[in-house]
Scaffold this motif. Structure first.
Motif, PDB file in Angstrom:
ATOM      1  N   GLY A   4      11.261 -10.224  12.771  1.00 43.69           N
ATOM      2  CA  GLY A   4      10.785  -8.886  13.072  1.00 43.69           C
ATOM      3  C   GLY A   4       9.337  -8.701  12.666  1.00 43.69           C
ATOM      4  N   VAL A   5       8.729  -7.686  13.224  1.00 36.72           N
ATOM      5  CA  VAL A   5       7.344  -7.336  12.898  1.00 36.72           C
ATOM      6  C   VAL A   5       7.287  -5.825  12.709  1.00 36.72           C
ATOM      7  N   ASP A   6       6.754  -5.413  11.569  1.00 38.16           N
ATOM      8  CA  ASP A   6       6.554  -3.992  11.277  1.00 38.16           C
ATOM      9  C   ASP A   6       5.069  -3.683  11.347  1.00 38.16           C
ATOM     10  N   VAL A   7       4.711  -2.620  12.035  1.00 34.24           N
ATOM     11  CA  VAL A   7       3.336  -2.127  12.025  1.00 34.24           C
ATOM     12  C   VAL A   7       3.388  -0.667  11.586  1.00 34.24           C
ATOM     13  N   ARG A   8       2.448  -0.296  10.746  1.00 40.91           N
ATOM     14  CA  ARG A   8       2.419   1.072  10.220  1.00 40.91           C
ATOM     15  C   ARG A   8       0.995   1.579  10.120  1.00 40.91           C
ATOM     16  N   CYS A   9       0.877   2.878  10.264  1.00 47.78           N
ATOM     17  CA  CYS A   9      -0.380   3.578  10.015  1.00 47.78           C
ATOM     18  C   CYS A   9      -0.060   4.701   9.036  1.00 47.78           C
ATOM     19  N   SER A  10      -0.778   4.721   7.923  1.00 50.69           N
ATOM     20  CA  SER A  10      -0.581   5.759   6.909  1.00 50.69           C
ATOM     21  C   SER A  10      -1.849   6.566   6.759  1.00 50.69           C
ATOM     22  N   VAL A  11      -1.700   7.882   6.769  1.00 52.93           N
ATOM     23  CA  VAL A  11      -2.823   8.785   6.550  1.00 52.93           C
ATOM     24  C   VAL A  11      -2.537   9.539   5.253  1.00 52.93           C
ATOM     25  N   ASN A  12      -3.296   9.231   4.231  1.00 51.33           N
ATOM     26  CA  ASN A  12      -3.157   9.910   2.947  1.00 51.33           C
ATOM     27  C   ASN A  12      -4.123  11.083   2.899  1.00 51.33           C
ATOM     28  N   ASN A  13      -3.705  12.158   2.255  1.00 49.97           N
ATOM     29  CA  ASN A  13      -4.480  13.398   2.201  1.00 49.97           C
ATOM     30  C   ASN A  13      -4.766  13.860   3.638  1.00 49.97           C
ATOM     31  N   LEU A  14      -3.703  14.033   4.368  1.00 48.88           N
ATOM     32  CA  LEU A  14      -3.738  14.339   5.800  1.00 48.88           C
ATOM     33  C   LEU A  14      -4.673  15.492   6.159  1.00 48.88           C
TER      34      LEU A  14
END
Length: 135
Positions: free
Chosen positions: A95-105
C-alpha cells in the motif's frame, strides 16, 4: 482542567537597599502550565480517503511564578486539518499512503509560551506533505 499551583513555595529577594525579604508564592499558578487544555478530533474515512479536523484550546498561562499580568500568555485556539488517501496494493507494494497536513489552518497569531518577559510565538500556518510506502 488542571490545578497546577504552587502549594508551599517562597523565594528570597533583595530590595533596592540590599535588604533580603521573603516573597510567599503559595497558591500561585506554576509558570508555563495552562489550567485549561482541550483537544477535539473528528476523522472521516471512506474508500481509502481520509479527512481529519483537530481543534485545540490552550488556556491562559503565566511565564513566571509571580502571576505578573505583564507576563501572561493569552488563551489560543488552533485548528489542524489532514487529508489523505491510501492506495490499494500495486507493483508488489502492500500500500501507499499520501497525506497533506495543514497546521494552524486559520493562521492564528499567538504565543505558545514564554519565560519571564520573553514570549515564544507559535508557528503560523504550515503545510506538510508525506508519503508512506508499505513493502
Amino acid at each position: 482542567v488542571s490545578e497546577s499551583r504552587l502549594r508551599t513555595y517562597s523565594v528570597w529577594l533583595t530590595d533596592a537597599n540590599g535588604a533580603a525579604y521573603q516573597r510567599v508564592l503559595d497558591g500561585n499558578r506554576i509558570a508555563g502550565f495552562p489550567e485549561r487544555l482541550f483537544n477535539v478530533r473528528v476523522t472521516w474515512r471512506q474508500a481509502g480517503f481520509m479527512a481529519s479536523l483537530a481543534w485545540k484550546y490552550i488556556g491562559e498561562q503565566y511565564t513566571d511564578n509571580y502571576q505578573n499580568e505583564e507576563n501572561k500568555v493569552e488563551a489560543a485556539r488552533v485548528a489542524n486539518l489532514t487529508l489523505g488517501y491510501r492506495a490499494p496494493s500495486f507493483w508488489g507494494l502492500r500500500g501507499v499512503d499520501v497525506r497533506c497536513s495543514v497546521n494552524n489552518l486559520f493562521d492564528a497569531l499567538y504565543a505558545q509560551g514564554g519565560d519571564g518577559n520573553q514570549f515564544f510565538v507559535a508557528a503560523t500556518r504550515n503545510i506538510f506533505f508525506d508519503m508512506a510506502i508499505e513493502l
